[in-house]
Design an enzyme around this catalytic site. Structure first.
Site, short mmCIF file in Angstrom:
data_model
loop_
_atom_site.label_atom_id
_atom_site.label_comp_id
_atom_site.label_asym_id
_atom_site.label_seq_id
_atom_site.Cartn_x
_atom_site.Cartn_y
_atom_site.Cartn_z
N PHE A 1 32.01 38.70 113.67
CA PHE A 1 30.93 37.74 114.26
C PHE A 1 29.96 37.25 113.27
CE2 PHE A 1 29.38 37.47 118.86
CZ PHE A 1 30.58 37.79 119.40
N GLN B 1 16.35 31.59 120.13
CA GLN B 1 17.91 31.40 119.27
C GLN B 1 18.62 30.31 120.01
OE1 GLN B 1 21.21 34.44 119.27
NE2 GLN B 1 20.44 34.04 117.23
N HIS C 1 22.14 28.96 120.53
CA HIS C 1 23.76 29.10 120.18
C HIS C 1 24.69 27.98 119.92
CE1 HIS C 1 27.72 31.00 120.57
NE2 HIS C 1 27.08 32.09 120.69
N LEU D 1 28.47 29.21 127.96
CA LEU D 1 28.56 29.48 126.80
C LEU D 1 30.17 29.49 126.24
CD1 LEU D 1 27.28 30.93 124.31
CD2 LEU D 1 28.16 33.12 125.03
N GLU E 1 30.56 32.99 120.73
CA GLU E 1 31.05 32.95 119.10
C GLU E 1 32.29 33.59 118.76
OE1 GLU E 1 27.41 33.59 117.22
OE2 GLU E 1 28.24 35.10 115.65
N ARG F 1 23.77 32.24 113.39
CA ARG F 1 23.42 31.11 114.55
C ARG F 1 22.66 30.18 114.01
NH1 ARG F 1 24.11 34.97 119.76
NH2 ARG F 1 26.37 35.20 119.45
N HIS G 1 19.60 30.22 123.87
CA HIS G 1 20.56 31.33 124.31
C HIS G 1 19.88 32.48 124.16
CE1 HIS G 1 24.25 33.57 124.43
NE2 HIS G 1 23.75 34.12 123.13
N ARG H 1 18.71 36.64 115.76
CA ARG H 1 19.60 37.69 115.93
C ARG H 1 21.00 37.46 115.53
NH1 ARG H 1 22.99 38.65 120.51
NH2 ARG H 1 22.51 36.94 121.58
C1 LIG Z 1 26.38 33.71 128.09
C2 LIG Z 1 25.68 34.79 127.28
C3 LIG Z 1 26.84 35.65 126.58
C4 LIG Z 1 26.13 36.57 125.66
N1 LIG Z 1 27.33 37.36 124.98
C5 LIG Z 1 26.55 38.42 124.11
C6 LIG Z 1 27.78 39.23 123.41
O1 LIG Z 1 28.78 39.04 123.43
N2 LIG Z 1 27.36 40.14 122.73
C7 LIG Z 1 25.66 40.29 122.65
O2 LIG Z 1 25.25 41.15 121.93
N3 LIG Z 1 25.08 39.58 123.33
C8 LIG Z 1 25.38 38.63 124.37
N4 LIG Z 1 24.64 37.87 125.09
C9 LIG Z 1 22.88 38.29 125.12
C10 LIG Z 1 22.88 39.59 125.99
O3 LIG Z 1 23.97 39.39 126.83
C11 LIG Z 1 21.59 39.72 126.71
O4 LIG Z 1 20.63 39.83 125.65
C12 LIG Z 1 21.42 40.83 127.40
O5 LIG Z 1 22.49 41.33 128.20
C13 LIG Z 1 20.34 41.13 128.17
O6 LIG Z 1 20.46 42.19 128.81
P1 LIG Z 1 19.14 42.86 129.55
O7 LIG Z 1 19.46 44.40 130.27
O8 LIG Z 1 17.97 42.95 128.74
O9 LIG Z 1 18.74 41.94 130.91
P2 LIG Z 1 19.24 41.06 131.95
O10 LIG Z 1 20.86 41.53 131.86
O11 LIG Z 1 19.03 39.66 131.77
O12 LIG Z 1 18.89 41.71 133.28
C14 LIG Z 1 17.54 41.55 133.69
C15 LIG Z 1 17.36 42.18 134.93
O13 LIG Z 1 16.09 42.05 135.32
C16 LIG Z 1 15.86 41.94 136.69
N5 LIG Z 1 14.75 41.04 136.99
C17 LIG Z 1 14.11 40.00 136.29
N6 LIG Z 1 12.93 39.74 137.00
C18 LIG Z 1 12.81 40.42 137.97
C19 LIG Z 1 11.76 40.58 138.91
N7 LIG Z 1 10.66 39.54 138.87
N8 LIG Z 1 11.98 41.54 139.86
C20 LIG Z 1 13.08 42.50 139.86
N9 LIG Z 1 13.98 42.25 138.96
C21 LIG Z 1 13.78 41.36 138.11
C22 LIG Z 1 17.15 41.11 136.94
O14 LIG Z 1 17.52 41.15 138.38
C23 LIG Z 1 18.28 41.77 135.97
O15 LIG Z 1 18.44 42.86 136.85
C24 LIG Z 1 24.87 36.82 125.58
C25 LIG Z 1 24.07 35.91 126.44
C26 LIG Z 1 24.49 34.88 127.34
C27 LIG Z 1 23.65 34.03 128.01
#
Ligand SMILES: Cc1cc2nc3c(=O)[nH]c(=O)nc-3n(C[C@H](O)[C@H](O)[C@H](O)COP(=O)(O)OP(=O)(O)OC[C@H]3O[C@@H](n4cnc5c(N)ncnc54)[C@H](O)[C@@H]3O)c2cc1C
Length: 569
Positions: free
Chosen positions: A118, A232, A234, A244, A247, A278, A347, A382
């Site tokens: 990566f 960031q 992407h 997306l 990567e 990135r 991203h 990141r």
């Molecule tokens: C397309 C894509 C691909 C990616 N691929 C990778 C990868 O391969 N490897 C890697 O390391 N990272 C990757 N990333 C980054 C990574 O996926 C995210 O940073 C990570 O999944 C975020 O997880 P999280 O649990 O912090 O939040 P999220 O998964 O965003 O979850 C947020 C939660 O908060 C809840 N929420 C938000 N606001 C409220 C509210 N007001 N009331 C109630 N609930 C609320 C939502 O419903 C959700 O359940 C990728 C990102 C994208 C966009």
């Protein structure tokens, strides 16, 4: 009006939230709630594609030190190095746990867990499940959570505020989108795991729901937001949707090509080429486009190509099946035969709610984890595959600390006011009226246009000043948003108005921090200050809410192993 009580409240059900909930639920005497604005498994984390970084094969040459060094250099030295070391030591344990919880990791021919390269990593250390890593990780966590009967689920409930009294957490208010009910949950501990907010940009890889609500609520509650100017981009957002192209498409051997068919990354990062970090690849792409070596795209979305053709059908189908499906379904392009149009897309938020190494915030009883948090792991940039990893490591830590704290509290902390719930309900439902003039959707579009054009891969002081003026103008227009739907059930009109308010508050924090930071570091690249300035700027930005805009402060970066050096790839 209802009031409920749970010892530990996990706000968000992405990777960080689910991991925190599992850890908290392991204490059977503790009552845990998990609350999400979408159905639990529709959280943005299911989108994660390429992999999760961990040192698994030390005997083949990888090491904690190497992972820590790659992360620190990738971060342009703005990370806290004690945090980085803790992270690299903990994540392999999480990978094995997921293995025990049944995740179908992709495998090597010898049966061991496969790892791919990566960007910015100097060893193949991204563990993956084809190109659907986030989906399978979420599924494994979700399945595991079913074991516990001390967890209550609040799906499709939109949290509107975090309640504190005398700097102690006491509860949250929420709107059940399915029934229209507005309710209070009192709690002894809260884990904020609400993800990032790149939906303030128009061209982005994010889910539509990622609007930074938790970050904005935390900010308004008085918690400082750290390093938010580091956004960031992407390098491979599919043109024109922004979906997306992982990567992993480059780490599996894909080439980035300009309109002359040249592998332009050879010029900018001769050693790492396409798999440089990135920030570097995104800047290189914009430079190619600005110098006339891109392809003209729709709505100013000029683009370059990612070419997978030489990988062959077998490899594309085995390692990148979703990417092929996305390209075929969205662009009518089959990557086996044609290159894919891409450009940098917003991203990821490196910044977030300021926490210490244990995920604790400055308010007693509140922890934060995942993309909503800033524990200072990623610094100014990141590395790919370090975010899902962070969600697992600090989801666990925050869940553990929260449950220990809740177990020690004999009673629920008192509310700030007896009428706290009624006051918040009035603020939510009576603020906007049906005859006002502004549209929340138009405001969001104006914000996105501003962020796309003036707070992008390259920035200048004058653009940032213009962006700040625009964000402030949009904020002034907020109270005049028209909400025609007066119902309470699935009122997406009102939801959109609340989300745009959150996006605007956070945009103001980003732009204010970016304007103040007169240097270029990681993803924050100022044309008017092109050099990194370690003498004046090797420090974290903290933004505190005030009614007239963010108050900015700074704290030092923790350096335990490596002094900053020039980044060369
Ligand atoms: C397309 C894509 C691909 C990616 N691929 C990778 C990868 O391969 N490897 C890697 O390391 N990272 C990757 N990333 C980054 C990574 O996926 C995210 O940073 C990570 O999944 C975020 O997880 P999280 O649990 O912090 O939040 P999220 O998964 O965003 O979850 C947020 C939660 O908060 C809840 N929420 C938000 N606001 C409220 C509210 N007001 N009331 C109630 N609930 C609320 C939502 O419903 C959700 O359940 C990728 C990102 C994208 C966009």
């Amino acid at each position: 009006m209802m009031s409920r009580k749970h010892d530990v409240i996990v706000l968000g059900s992405g990777l960080a939230g689910l991991r925190a909930a599992i850890e908290a639920a392991r204490s059977p005497e503790v009552d845990v709630a998990i609350i999400s604005k979408v159905q639990l498994m529709r959280s943005h984390s299911v989108c994660a594609e390429g992999g999760t970084a961990a040192v698994l094969q030390p005997e083949e040459g990888d090491s904690f030190e190497l992972h820590a060094w790659d992360t620190t250099r990738g971060a342009d030295f703005l990370c806290d190095q004690d945090v980085v070391m803790h992270f690299v030591e903990e994540i392999p344990k999480e990978i094995l746990l997921l293995e025990h919880w049944g995740i179908p990791w992709s495998r090597r021919p010898d049966g061991r867990v496969a790892q791919r390269s990566f960007g910015g990593h100097s060893f193949n250390r991204a563990v993956f499940a084809a190109d659907k890593t986030g989906f399978f990780e979420m599924q494994a966590l979700y399945d595991t959570l079913q074991k516990y009967n001390n967890v209550s689920r609040y799906d499709e409930c939109y949290v509107t505020s975090i309640l504190i009294k005398d700097n102690v957490f006491c509860g949250i208010t929420a709107w059940d989108l399915t029934s229209g009910e507005f309710f209070l949950i009192q709690g002894k501990a809260l884990v904020i795991a609400t993800g990032g907010a790149c939906r303030m940009f128009g061209f982005t890889t994010y889910s539509l729901t990622a609007t930074g609500d938790g970050l904005a609520m935390a900010y308004r509650t008085g918690l400082p937001i750290k390093d938010l100017e580091f956004v960031q981009f992407h390098p491979t957002g599919l043109v024109p949707s922004g979906i997306l192209i992982t990567e992993a498409a480059r780490s599996e051997g894909g080439y980035l090509l300009n309109n002359k068919g040249e592998r332009f990354m050879e010029k900018y990062a001769p050693t790492k080429k396409e798999v440089a970090p990135r920030d570097i690849v995104s800047r290189s792409e914009i430079t190619e486009i600005e110098e006339g070596r891109g392809f003209p795209g729709p709505d100013g979305l000029d683009y370059l190509h990612i070419d997978l053709r030489h990988l062959g059908a077998d490899k594309i189908n085995e390692r990148l099946p979703m990417i092929r499906e996305i390209a075929i379904k969205l662009n009518f392009i089959d990557p086996i035969y044609d290159p894919i149009p891409i450009r940098p897309a917003a991203h990821y938020f490196m910044g977030g709610v300021h926490t210490d190494i244990g995920g604790a915030t400055l308010i007693e009883g509140i922890w934060a984890a995942g993309e909503a948090a800033c524990v200072s792991l990623h610094g100014a940039n990141r590395l790919g595959s370090n975010s899902t990893a962070e969600c697992l490591v600090w989801g666990k830590i925050a869940g553990d600390k929260a449950v220990k704290h809740a177990s020690k509290q004999r009673a629920f902390a008192p509310l700030p006011k007896e009428t706290a719930l009624q006051d918040e309900e009035a603020r939510i439902f009576r603020r906007f009226n049906a005859d006002a003039k502004e549209s929340a959707y138009a405001l969001r579009r104006e914000l996105q246009k501003t962020m796309d054009s003036q707070v992008a891969v390259f920035r200048t002081g004058s653009e940032l000043e213009a962006a700040l003026n625009k964000v402030r103008e949009l904020k002034q227009r907020l109270p005049d948003i028209q909400v025609r739907d007066r119902g309470r059930i699935y009122n997406t009109d009102l939801l959109s108005a609340l989300e745009v308010e959150n996006l605007l508050d956070l945009a103001e924090v980003i732009v204010t921090g970016a304007l103040a930071r007169t240097e270029s570091r990681g993803a924050h690249s100022r044309r008017d200050y092109p050099q990194r300035d370690d003498t004046n700027w090797l420090m974290h930005t903290l933004a505190y809410y005030t009614p007239t805009g963010p108050r900015i402060d700074y704290i030092p970066v923790t350096i335990t192993m490596w002094q900053p050096v020039e980044r060369k790839y």
